[in-house]
Design a protein around this motif. Structure first.
Motif, PDB file in Angstrom:
ATOM      1  N   ASP A 114       0.773  -1.200   0.123  1.00 60.15           N
ATOM      2  CA  ASP A 114       0.196   0.377   0.382  1.00 60.15           C
ATOM      3  C   ASP A 114       0.389   1.234   0.143  1.00 60.15           C
ATOM      4  N   GLU A 115       1.918   1.434   0.773  1.00 59.32           N
ATOM      5  CA  GLU A 115       2.434   2.536   0.696  1.00 59.32           C
ATOM      6  C   GLU A 115       3.976   2.792  -0.745  1.00 59.32           C
ATOM      7  N   ILE A 116       3.819   1.745  -0.750  1.00 56.71           N
ATOM      8  CA  ILE A 116       4.755   0.996  -3.032  1.00 56.71           C
ATOM      9  C   ILE A 116       3.489   2.251  -3.542  1.00 56.71           C
ATOM     10  N   LYS A 117       2.360   1.664  -3.333  1.00 56.66           N
ATOM     11  CA  LYS A 117       1.286   2.136  -4.567  1.00 56.66           C
ATOM     12  C   LYS A 117       1.496   3.332  -3.665  1.00 56.66           C
ATOM     13  N   SER A 118       0.963   3.703  -2.921  1.00 53.80           N
ATOM     14  CA  SER A 118       0.769   5.154  -2.626  1.00 53.80           C
ATOM     15  C   SER A 118       2.179   6.238  -3.471  1.00 53.80           C
TER      16      SER A 118
END
Length: 714
Positions: A114-118
Motif C-alpha cells: 500500500d505504501e509503495i502504491k501511494s
C-alpha cells in the motif's frame, strides 16, 4: 489549455533549475472526468488527489503540450534547451520506505504494497506484488528440483549405466580429424556421472510438474492481483480512457487520436520483424561455427589439458560468448523494436507500449534461447557418421557424449543463467551506488551552508513551512544527482524477470536446479530493486494501472511453449525413451534374463561399430602411428555395418514421437483443468464490487431525489 506557474527558479553554477506547479483547476477537471467515466466503479477515493496522481497528470501534460513551432518537451531536450525533467522525492515518505522496505535487513519481511502504491503508483506496486508472488511459488518448485538432483546424486556410484561406462574397454572413434586420437569409453566416466544427475527417471515427472506449476502460478496470480486492485479501487480502470481524460484536461479542444490501419505498414513491419529474427538466428549459426572451430584449435594444442578437454572448453567459451552477444543484442533489439513501433503509428501510449513489449520480448527470447535450441535438438544429430561426416568450413560438427547431450544443455543453461543473474545484479547496485558516491561532495558543501537557514524564517503566514532557497537548492541538487529513470526503467525489470521465468519453465527438464537459482536470485532482486529505486535513482513517474499489462499474455504464451519444449527435450534430447525401450523390449528383462539388472548392456546397445577400409590412422589422417593396426572403433548411433539405420532406430524414433504427443496432450489437459479449477476472481472480491456498485447507485439516486422538486400529480 492550462498555463503553468513557475514556482521558482534557482541558479547553481551554470545550471538553472525551474520548479513547476500546476493550477488546481487541472486536478478538479481530472476529478470530475474520472467520476463520470465508464471506468469509475466507486470513486470516493478520487475526492483527494494524491501526490502520485499530481505528478502523473503534470508529467503527461508536459510531454503532450506543444508550442507554436510544434515542438514538445522531448524535442526541446534533444536540442539542448532543457537537460532533463524529474520529480522530487518526498523526504518523509522516502525515509519511511527506507526504514520498512528498502534495506537489506528487511530481506525476509513482508513488503508494504500500500505504501509503495501511494508513493510510486499502482504500476510499480503491481510489479513488486507480482515478483513477490512469483518468488513465493518458486519455493515448492525449487524444493522438488533439489529433490530430483539429490535423487540422481544418491545413485551416483551405483547406477549400472555409470558402471558400464566406467568399466568399459570399448574404443571410441576420434571426435575430430588429424589431432584427436581414439579414446577409451571409460575415460568419460566423470561425464557419465554428471549426466545422470540431470537425466534420470525423475526428470519427466518434474517437467510435468513445472508445466502445471506455470498454469497454477498464473491463475493464482490473477486472484491475488484481483484482491489488491479491488482494494485500491482500480479494478474497472481503463488505460485508454485514462489517457483520453488527461488529453482533455490538457486541452479541452483536443481531437481524439483515431485508430488507423494500413496493410502496407503492417506488411512492412512483419517483413522487418522477420528479417530481424533471421539476423538473430544467423548469429546463433556464427556461435556454432565458433564452437566447432574452437574445439578443433584446442584439440591441436600442445597442452594435454586443452587437448583432452577441447569439447568441454569450447562449449564453455561458446556460452560465455553467447552471454556477451546477449548484452550487445539487447541494445540492438530495443532500438529495432522502437523503430518498428514508430512505423506502426499507433494512436495511444498504451498501444505502443504493448506492441513494443511483444517485439522486444520476442527478440530477446530468440537471442537467449536460439543457441539452447541448437544444443537441445541439433547437437550430435546432424554430424553424420564415420566415412561420411558433415563438415562446416572444413571442420567436423560436434558430437554428443555416449551418455547423451543433456549435460551440454545443462552447462549452457547454467553458464548463461548464472552469469546473467550474477553480473546483472552486481551492475544494478554498483553503478548507481558509485555515481551517488561521487556526487556527494556537492551535497555536503550545500549542507554546511544550510546552517544559516532557521525554521521560523521559513514559515508562511498560514504556518506552513516554505523552505528557503538554500534548502530547495540542496534538495533539488540531491534529486538531480541521482540516477536517471525513464519509461524503460520498470520495463527492464519486468523483462529480466519474465526471461528468468522462461528459463525456469522452458528447459527445466535439462536443469532441475533452475527454480532454486531463480528463488535465491529473486530474494535478493526484490530488495536490490527497492534500494535502487528509493535511494539511488530519481523518483519514477507514478503510473496508474490494474494489471501487469501485456506481460500476462506473454507469461501464458511461455507456459504453453514450455509444455512443447519440455516434451521435445525429454523425447528427443534425453535418453529417457531409449532407456525405456531397452528396458522393456531389448534388455535382459525383456528376454527373460532376470539374473542381471534390466539396464545391463544399454551403453553397448546404443553404440555402433565402424569398420575402416584401412585403419583409423589413415581414415582420420592421424599424425601418430600408434593406431596403424586398429581397424574399428565405436560411435553413438543405431547403424548397421553398411551405415544404414537399424530397425531399432526407427522403433525408438516412433516411441519418441508417441511420447511427445502423449506428454503434451496430458499436460495441456492438466493445464486446462488447473485453469478451470482456480477462478480468476475470488468470491470476496466479487461480493465487494457488488456492494460497491449498489452503494454507488443508491448514492446517485439519493442525490437525484434531493435535487429535484417533489411532484403532487397522481
Amino acid at each position: 489549455m492550462h498555463f503553468y506557474v513557475f514556482w521558482q527558479s534557482i541558479h547553481h553554477e551554470d545550471k538553472i533549475f525551474l520548479g513547476l506547479r500546476a493550477p488546481n483547476e487541472i486536478f478538479e477537471d481530472y476529478q470530475y472526468l474520472i467520476k463520470v467515466s465508464d471506468a469509475c466503479n466507486w470513486c470516493k477515493d478520487e475526492n483527494k488527489i494524491t501526490q502520485a496522481n499530481r505528478i502523473r497528470i503534470v508529467h503527461f501534460i508536459l510531454n503532450n503540450t506543444r508550442i507554436r513551432t510544434n515542438e514538445n518537451l522531448e524535442k526541446l531536450k534533444m536540442e539542448g534547451v532543457f537537460e532533463t525533467m524529474f520529480c522530487l522525492h518526498e523526504k518523509k515518505e522516502q525515509k519511511n520506505l527506507q526504514k520498512t522496505w528498502a534495506r537489506w535487513s528487511a530481506l525476509f519481511t513482508p513488503q508494504p504494497f500500500d505504501e509503495i502504491k501511494s508513493y510510486f503508483g499502482e504500476k510499480v506496486a503491481l510489479y513488486y506484488l507480482w515478483l513477490n508472488w512469483y518468488t513465493i511459488l518458486l519455493i515448492p518448485a525449487a524444493a522438488l528440483g533439489a529433490v530430483i538432483f539429490l535423487y540422481g546424486l544418491a545413485f551416483f556410484n551405483t547406477s549400472p549405466l555409470i558402471k558400464e561406462v566406467c568399466d568399459s574397454n570399448v574404443t571410441m572413434c576420434p571426435s575430430c580429424d588429424r589431432v584427436c586420437e581414439p579414446r577409451q569409453l571409460s575415460e568419460t566416466c566423470t561425464y557419465a556421472k554428471v549426466s545422470h544427475l540431470f537425466d534420470n527417471e525423475g526428470t519427466v515427472a518434474f517437467a510435468m510438474f513445472m508445466a502445471i506449476w506455470a498454469t497454477a502460478f498464473l491463475e493464482f496470480w490473477k486472484r491475488h492481483r484481483a484482491r489488491y486492485v479491488s482494494k485500491w479501487k482500480v479494478y474497472d480502470w481503463c488505460e485508454e480512457e485514462e489517457e483520453l481524460i488527461m488529453e482533455i484536461v490538457n486541452d479541452v479542444e483536443c481531437k481524439p487520436k483515431e485508430f488507423k490501419h494500413s496493410y502496407f505498414q503492417s506488411t512492412l513491419v512483419l517483413i522487418l520483424f522477420t528479417a530481424m529474427l533471421m539476423v538473430i538466428i544467423g548469429i546463433t549459426h556464427a556461435l556454432v561455427v565458433f564452437r566447432v572451430m574452437t574445439a578443433s584449435w584446442f584439440s591441436r594444442s600442445e597442452s594435454d589439458f586443452l587437448e583432452e578437454k577441447a569439447n568441454m572448453l569450447a562449449m564453455l567459451l561458446g556460452a560465455v560468448l553467447h552471454y556477451v552477444t546477449i548484452q550487445i543484442m539487447t541494445r540492438v533489439n530495443r532500438w529495432v523494436s522502437l523503430k518498428l513501433c514508430d512505423l506502426e503509428k499507433l494512436n495511444s501510449l498504451a498501444a505502443k507500449e504493448r506492441s513494443f513489449t511483444v517485439k522486444m520480448f520476442t527478440f530477446q527470447f530468440f537471442t537467449l534461447f536460439s543457441s539452447l535450441f541448437y544444443v537441445a535438438f541439433f547437437l550430435g544429430r546432424i554430424n553424420g557418421h564415420p566415412t561420411n561426416y558433415v563438415r562446416l568450413l572444413g571442420f567436423r560438427l560436434e558430437e554428443c557424449h555416449p551418455s547423451g547431450c543433456l549435460t551440454d544443455l545443462f552447462i549452457q543453461m547454467a553458464v548463461i543463467m548464472l552469469l546473467k543473474q550474477t553480473l546483472n545484479n552486481i551492475f544494478e547496485i554498483l553503478v548507481p551506488w558509485a555515481m551517488n558516491f561521487l556526487r556527494k561532495k556537492t551535497a555536503r558543501q550545500l549542507k554546511r551552508q544550510c546552517g544559516k537557514c532557521y525554521r521560523k524564517f521559513c514559515r508562511e503566514k498560514q504556518g506552513r513551512v516554505e523552505a528557503c532557497d538554500i534548502c530547495k537548492r540542496r534538495d533539488w541538487l540531491r534529486n538531480y544527482h541521482l540516477g536517471n529513470t525513464d519509461a524503460f526503467s520498470l520495463f527492464n525489470e519486468f523483462l529480466e524477470m519474465v526471461i528468468q521465468f522462461s528459463f525456469t519453465t522452458t528447459f527445466v527438464a535439462a536443469f532441475p536446479l533452475a527454480p532454486l537459482l531463480a528463488l535465491m536470485n529473486n530474494i535478493i532482486e526484490i530488495r536490490l530493486d527497492a534500494i535502487k529505486m528509493v535511494r539511488y535513482e530519481r523518483r519514477l513517474i507514478p503510473r496508474k494501472t490494474n494489471d501487469i499489462g501485456i506481460w500476462t499474455e506473454v507469461l501464458e504464451a511461455v507456459g504453453v511453449f514450455a509444455v512443447i519444449i519440455n516434451g521435445l527435450v525429454i523425447g528427443i534430447s534425453s535418453d529417457f525413451i531409449p532407456r525405456l525401450v531397452y528396458h522393456y523390449h531389448y534388455g535382459p528383462c525383456a528376454k527373460g534374463i532376470n539374473s542381471t539388472h534390466c539396464m545391463q548392456g544399454y551403453i553397448n546397445d546404443t553404440l555402433s561399430v565402424a569398420f575402416m577400409k584401412t585403419n583409423i590412422k589413415d581414415e582420420y589422417m592421424l599424425k601418430t602411428n600408434d593406431y596403424a593396426n586398429v581397424t574399428q572403433c565405436s560411435y553413438r548411433d543405431y547403424r548397421n555395418q553398411d551405415y544404414s539405420l537399424t530397425s531399432q532406430f526407427w522403433f525408438v524414433l516412433a516411441i519418441r514421437f508417441a511420447f511427445i504427443i502423449l506428454f503434451e496432450h496430458v499436460v495441456v489437459v492438466c493445464k486446462f483443468i488447473a485453469a478451470w479449477f482456480v477462478p480468476e476472481k475470488p468470491v470476496r472480491v466479487k461480493n465487494s464490487r457488488l456492494h460497491d456498485k449498489m452503494e454507488r447507485l443508491k448514492s446517485e439516486l439519493n442525490d437525484r431525489k434531493l435535487g429535484r422538486p417533489i411532484s403532487t400529480e397522481v
